[in-house]
Structure formats: structure tokens, C-alpha cells
Design a protein around this motif. Structure first.
Motif, short mmCIF file in Angstrom:
data_model
loop_
_atom_site.label_atom_id
_atom_site.label_comp_id
_atom_site.label_asym_id
_atom_site.label_seq_id
_atom_site.Cartn_x
_atom_site.Cartn_y
_atom_site.Cartn_z
N VAL A 69 0.82 -1.28 0.07
CA VAL A 69 -0.07 -0.14 -0.02
C VAL A 69 1.00 1.34 -0.04
O VAL A 69 1.72 1.38 0.76
N GLY A 202 -3.18 -3.77 6.51
CA GLY A 202 -3.44 -3.20 5.26
C GLY A 202 -4.50 -3.77 4.57
O GLY A 202 -4.69 -5.03 4.54
N GLY A 260 -6.03 1.05 -1.88
CA GLY A 260 -5.45 0.59 -0.74
C GLY A 260 -5.79 1.34 0.45
O GLY A 260 -6.00 2.37 0.57
N LYS A 261 -5.92 0.42 1.66
CA LYS A 261 -6.04 1.12 3.03
C LYS A 261 -4.79 0.67 3.91
O LYS A 261 -4.33 -0.47 3.78
N LEU A 262 -4.68 1.51 4.89
CA LEU A 262 -3.47 1.30 5.67
C LEU A 262 -3.72 1.88 7.02
O LEU A 262 -4.20 2.88 7.09
N THR A 280 -3.75 7.61 1.78
CA THR A 280 -3.04 6.33 1.09
C THR A 280 -3.44 6.46 -0.25
O THR A 280 -4.24 7.19 -0.64
N GLY A 283 -2.95 0.63 -4.14
CA GLY A 283 -2.68 -0.73 -3.55
C GLY A 283 -2.27 -1.68 -4.64
O GLY A 283 -2.54 -1.54 -5.68
#
Length: 304
Positions: A69, A202, A260-262, A280, A283
Motif C-alpha cells: 500500500v 493493510g 489501498g487502505k493502511l 493512502t 494498493g
């Protein structure tokens, strides 16, 4: 010291994974420093047969599945994480990547993969954009693994590895409700824990393929640091030098990208969460392989 412009001389995948060979200077032959009849091995523990060492001599060969990510922290937090000798990239200060990787490795021509309990491990690392002299590089401030051989190899190279527990979603060759599709719409996750505390998680939802792996477009710079255990010499390390990773024979599988997530979480004895995530970006998920048999020293008495 060679000028930083020499760093990008070897690109292993055009526009993708970059690494560095030597400067063209002939390497000096090193004199033997071990006493006669010493115990055998590349690393500790040395032993009579030389089989008990944690890590055998290179080349070290790797293949792994990666979930990553892209993220941005504050420029101040990114700069605080850089060692002396590196400066923020003024064009991308605060930009970085978080990577979850499931690895399998062998040493030399051995079929270590037939002993999975030793040859498989998982890893989480952060890469931050930085500059060495005039060259754009990536700096690894934090990295966790779950294998002692990987830990030792990392310290030899300058990766600041710690022990943790890293997991990621797996894909399989048959369709199942128990796994995501490795394609558009597939969602993969990764987690990092250490000392019983969650440190990072993530998630990536794939949308389309891309030609390169975004996270490894810059050569990786690390810091080899080995302190002295001698009273009055704690701040005078035996080794303290910036190094540049050299990755040989890099190959990439199909790289899928999407959103993407983080998240990073605070925990005692950790500073990962100090890289506060402001936002972010992309991803991605891919498979890569490479070998390691050399290292370039950028600073200190062995630089060149």
C-alpha cells in the motif's frame, strides 16, 4: 566517496525494480583474517562441520507474494526517520510504501524449499522516499520478520529487522469462497503483530494490471550498525555505514493494482505509528524473485 549519480547504473527491470552494481573499480582482495583451524561457517554459530550457522554464504535466492500500500506521512515525520547521510526527496517528502511479503528462500544451489519450516517466512517493511547525494533512493526505517535466518541476513545487509508475526491473504489456483480472485475485484489484506500487539494492517482491492512494481522503483539504502559492548564506547560503534542493496536476476509476475487502505497502531517499544498516515494511494499485489550475493557500501572506510 563516489558521486551519488553512479547509483542508478544497473536497472534490472526497465522502469521497475532498480539496483546497483559496482562502480567499475576492481574489488580489492581481502586478506584472510580468521586464525588457522578456526571453526567453520559463514555466520554464527561457527561449528566443526560448518552446518550449524544461522545463515550460509551467499548467493541467497528469494521468491515471494507481496501485498503493498502506498501512503503519505507528514514530511516532518519522514525526515525524523532518516539517518545522517540521507535527506528527504523534496519532490515526494513524506511518501512511502508498506509491504507485506510471504517469502521462500534457498542458499546457493541447495533445495532448501524442501524443508519448508526453515525456508519459508513472512515479512513486513516500510520504505520511505529519500535522497543520497543527488540520487533518489528508498530508506527502510522499520522491518519485521518471523525467521531467525532472515533476521541475521537483514542485519548483515543493514535492514533493521525485528521479530514479528506477519500474515497476508492467500490466493489459490482454483476458485473458492475461502479465497479472493487474483484479478479485478479481489481483495487482499495483510497484518503485522509483535510482542502480542497489532502494529499494522493493510488492505488492497484490485482493479487492473500495471507494468511495474511501484514500491521497488528506487534502490534501497540501509544502515549497517554494530555497536561496541565496551564501557565508554557505546556511542562509538564498530560498524556504522550506509549500504545499498544489490538485487540480481529480478523477475516479476503479473502486478495487479487498485485502491489501498493502511493503518499503523501505537505500541510500547515501537515507533512505527510515529509515521502518522495522512492518506493512502495505490494498493498492489504481485510476485517477485531475485538473488543477493553482494552489497555496496556508500559511507565509511569501506565505501566505494
Amino acid at each position: 566517496m563516489t558521486d551519488g549519480s553512479n547509483i542508478g547504473r544497473r536497472s534490472l527491470i526497465a522502469g521497475g525494480v532498480a539496483a546497483v552494481a559496482g562502480t567499475g573499480l576492481a574489488a580489492q582482495a581481502s586478506a584472510a583474517t580468521l586464525p588457522p583451524n578456526e571453526l567453520k561457517g559463514y555466520s554464527l554459530p561457527l561449528s566443526a562441520k560448518g552446518e550449524a550457522n544461522i545463515v550460509g554464504a551467499p548467493p541467497w535466492n528469494y521468491v515471494g507474494d507481496l501485498v503493498g500500500v502506498e501512503f503519505w506521512t507528514t514530511p516532518e515525520a519522514a525526515q525524523a526517520a532518516l539517518p545522517a547521510g540521507l535527506t528527504p526527496d523534496p519532490a515526494t517528502s513524506g511518501h512511502g510504501y508498506a509491504l507485506f511479503i510471504d517469502w521462500q528462500f534457498t542458499t546457493g544451489d541447495r533445495q532448501d524449499y524442501l524443508d519448508p519450516v526453515r525456508s519459508q517466512y513472512s515479512e513486513f517493511l516500510v520504505l520511505l522516499d529519500a535522497r543520497f547525494q543527488t540520487t533518489n533512493v528508498a530508506w527502510c526505517p522499520f522491518i519485521w520478520v518471523d525467521n531467525d535466518a532472515s533476521l541475521a541476513r537483514g542485519w548483515f545487509q543493514g535492514f533493521p529487522k525485528k521479530i514479528g508475526q506477519v500474515h497476508q491473504t492467500r490466493a489459490y489456483a482454483v476458485p473458492s469462497k475461502a479465497a479472493p480472485v487474483l484479478g479485478a475485484g479481489g481483495t487482499f489484506a495483510g497484518t503485522l503483530s509483535a510482542a502480542g500487539r497489532r502494529l499494522a494492517e493493510g488492505q488492497v482491492t484490485l482493479a487492473n494490471t500495471i507494468p511495474n512494481l511501484p514500491a521497488l522503483s528506487r534502490p534501497i539504502v540501509n544502515l549497517r550498525h554494530f555497536p561496541r559492548l565496551k564501557a565508554g564506547q557505546y556511542n562509538n560503534p564498530a560498524v556504522h555505514e550506509l549500504t545499498l542493496s544489490i538485487l540480481d536476476g529480478v523477475q516479476l509476475g503479473t502486478t495487479w493494482a487498485g485502491s489501498g487502505k493502511l493503518q499503523f497502531f501505537p505500541a510500547p517499544g515501537e515507533e512505527l505509528a510515529d509515521l502518522r498516515i495522512m492518506r493512502t494511494g495505490q494498493g498492489f499485489r504481485s510476485t517477485l524473485s531475485y538473488s543477493v550475493s553482494d552489497l555496496r557500501i556508500l559511507t565509511g572506510p569501506d565505501a566505494g
